[in-house]
Design a protein around this motif. Structure first.
Motif, PDB file in Angstrom:
ATOM      1  N   LYS A 145       0.839  -1.210   0.000  1.00 23.57           N
ATOM      2  CA  LYS A 145       0.000   0.000   0.000  1.00 23.57           C
ATOM      3  C   LYS A 145       0.868   1.252   0.000  1.00 23.57           C
ATOM      4  O   LYS A 145       0.630   2.186  -0.752  1.00 23.57           O
TER       5      LYS A 145
ATOM      6  N   TYR B 108      -6.596   0.891  -3.235  1.00 22.35           N
ATOM      7  CA  TYR B 108      -7.627   0.048  -2.619  1.00 22.35           C
ATOM      8  C   TYR B 108      -8.683  -0.177  -3.700  1.00 22.35           C
ATOM      9  O   TYR B 108      -8.816   0.645  -4.619  1.00 22.35           O
TER      10      TYR B 108
ATOM     11  N   GLN C 269     -13.123   3.334  -3.457  1.00 22.51           N
ATOM     12  CA  GLN C 269     -12.856   4.618  -2.828  1.00 22.51           C
ATOM     13  C   GLN C 269     -14.140   5.086  -2.144  1.00 22.51           C
ATOM     14  O   GLN C 269     -15.227   4.957  -2.717  1.00 22.51           O
TER      15      GLN C 269
ATOM     16  N   GLU D 196      -3.738   5.049   1.986  1.00 24.30           N
ATOM     17  CA  GLU D 196      -4.570   5.032   0.775  1.00 24.30           C
ATOM     18  C   GLU D 196      -4.193   6.173  -0.171  1.00 24.30           C
ATOM     19  O   GLU D 196      -3.858   7.280   0.246  1.00 24.30           O
TER      20      GLU D 196
END
Ligand code: TEU
Ligand code: CA
Length: 542
Positions: free
Chosen positions: A332, A518, A521, A534
């Motif tokens: 991430k 991700y 959203q 994120e």
């Protein structure tokens, strides 16, 4: 631009050193990523005191890396794939093995004037108190001459005297030689240090003001441009600007200034330093990072000048270790960092291994480090009173070797980099972090970079749009807007692992997601909820 440090990229003959044939073999990988250019760090004949940044012969290839035929083949194969080459020109200094310096030492006046020799002070000490960037005095005494020569870097890297027109002619000739080989790009190493000002002691600062962005620098660059690469409109150039000022970069990389196409500046990376002091441990100053990044984005745009945008190169620690999270949020955070850079105004640079989320070294002992800067500073820190452990910790965090461990290609021995003994240790995490496992995984860091590169080519707004930073004082969000006619693009990233709801203050209706780390959203009216690290790019046609 994809940057390759050939020594650590891919070894084809089992001597433990990456080579030019290794680059040729991996061209399809780079094409897959989508890069237009490959910047190759120096592979010229060199004693390798500074891994090739100490050039002994600008016209020939170090046998460790291959032959001129290998280079020509690389060039042809790259061209077939629509990839151009950018070579790294080190003209602030040569190696002390260079024929010019050897002649200078032998007393040849012509060549002595190629370098910067000075008498010591009355008491015999060095001409000035300037320090080498690799530690210690920047002056080396030559007893036979009773004079000192200047070396801003390693003692085996004497600085060239650009005030001598003969030196400038030599350098132009080198560039023209590589142009004749079809090279379409040049990176100029520490090029803003070539015009020295006054040779005086500095009691106020750290001496940089006497040799950084010096009085004739713009003139010398314009001349180099006119006499070499400026004659081919296809060529792009980038200057590495050490501790520069933005005002000078308006000239270096200005649309109409006939100097260079773009600049690397480093202020945004000194956010885990103490001022200019690198050899300390301080947490990243996120506010400072945003302030610097955005002031350069806006300042350069206003003045019609162009930035290179990047997190890393062969002199920097790995960004995911430095600003992200190597552990739970490895993927991430690597993607989040990529999003920040690739949405900006400027030309993005990807450094080998960044696109697969390579991390800092896992070295546990100083003997595993190779870089002269790290080894020197390890000693200097102890001389200053730090314990071995504390000094080591600082080296671990800041060492340039963090970015120099071999490229991790697959899960085989040494990460598939070599069949022999690698010149520097491969990070043991290669079974988890490697290119092969990411190529066919849609959710991989590699594929995320690939999408970022493709988006830039698809949407003009990314290349040409204006930039407007958003909510700059927010403690954990970095966000900006790109604007191009009626079009808008929004880049929003959570720089930390704590979830946060961000109020953009604007109506987000009509925005579609271009890319995110991700699968979904969470956007409601003006608010976006962001999970750990994120990142997203949103877009609205009008
Ligand atoms: O680097 C210039 C430079 O000043 C810094 O990046 C330096 O490497 C160090 O990190 C300061 O703490 C360029 C090259 O990129 C580097 O690899 C060379 O060692 C250096 O010039 C000398 O040619
Ligand atoms: Ca090799």
């Amino acid at each position: 631009v994809y940057q390759i440090y050939p020594k650590s990229f891919y070894d084809t003959n089992g001597d433990g050193l990456g080579d030019l044939n290794g680059v040729t073999e991996k061209l399809d990988y780079i094409r897959e990523l989508g890069a237009d250019y490959i910047w190759l760090t120096p592979f010229f004949v060199s004693p390798q005191k500074d891994n090739g940044y100490d050039v002994e012969d600008y016209y020939n290839i170090d046998p460790r890396y291959g032959t001129m035929e290998d280079f020509e083949e690389l060039s042809r194969e790259a061209q077939k794939r629509g990839i151009k080459l950018m070579l790294d020109m080190v003209f602030n200094h040569t190696s002390s093995n260079h024929e010019w310096f050897q002649k200078a030492l032998a007393g040849d006046e012509r060549y002595k004037n190629y370098y910067i020799f000075k008498k010591g002070k009355e008491d015999g000490s060095a001409p000035t108190n300037w320090e080498s960037k690799f530690g210690g005095s920047a002056w080396e005494y030559v007893p036979e001459m009773d004079e000192y020569y200047l070396h801003l870097f390693h003692v085996k890297q004497p600085d060239l005297n650009w005030d001598n027109p003969k030196v400038r002619k030599e350098v132009q000739k080198v560039v023209r030689f590589w142009m004749s080989k079809g090279v379409k790009g040049f990176r100029f190493d520490v090029v803003n240090l070539i015009s020295k000002d006054k040779f005086e002691d500095d009691f106020e600062g750290d001496c940089r003001r006497f040799y950084t962005d010096g009085p004739n620098i713009h003139q010398y660059l314009k001349e180099l441009n006119a006499e070499s690469f400026g004659q081919d409109a296809e060529i792009i150039t980038v200057g590495e600007m050490s501790s520069t000022s933005m005002e000078n970069c308006f000239g270096y990389a200005g649309e109409d200034s006939h100097e260079l196409s773009m600049v690397f500046s480093f202020h945004h990376l000194k956010v885990d330093f103490m001022g200019n002091e690198k050899w300390v441990l301080v947490p990243t100053d996120f506010q400072k990072l945003k302030d610097i990044l955005f002031s350069w984005q806006i300042g350069m745009a206003k003045n019609h000048a162009w930035n290179a945008v990047f997190w890393c190169n062969h002199d920097q620690p790995r960004p995911v270790s430095r600003f992200g999270d190597e552990g739970k949020y490895w993927k991430k955070s690597a993607k989040m960092l990529a999003t920040i850079i690739h949405g900006l105004r400027g030309t993005p640079y990807i450094y080998q291994g960044e696109e697969i989320g390579m991390t800092n070294t896992d070295f546990t002992d100083i003997s595993q480090f190779r870089d002269v800067e790290s080894l020197n500073h390890y000693e200097i820190l102890q001389q200053k009173g730090l314990s071995k452990e504390d000094a080591f910790r600082i080296i671990q965090i800041h060492s340039r070797d963090n970015g120099r461990t071999p490229m991790q290609w697959n899960g085989e021995n040494h990460g598939g980099f070599t069949k022999g003994m690698p010149w520097i240790g491969v990070n043991e995490n290669y079974s988890k972090v490697n290119a092969q496992s990411q190529l066919h995984d849609e959710t991989s860091i590699f594929n995320y970079y690939k999408k970022l590169v493709a988006l830039r080519k698809e949407l003009d707004i990314i290349a040409y749009g204006d930039i407007r930073p958003l909510d700059v004082r927010h403690p954990s969000i970095i966000a900006y807007e790109r604007i191009y006619g009626e079009e808008k693009m929004l880049v929003v990233c959570n720089f930390y692992k704590t979830e946060v709801v961000w109020d953009s203050g604007m109506d987000l209706k009509g925005f579609e997601t271009l890319l995110g780390n991700y699968s979904e959203q969470k956007i409601e009216e003006s608010k976006i909820s962001l999970k750990p690290y994120e990142a997203m790019m949103l877009y609205r046609k009008r």
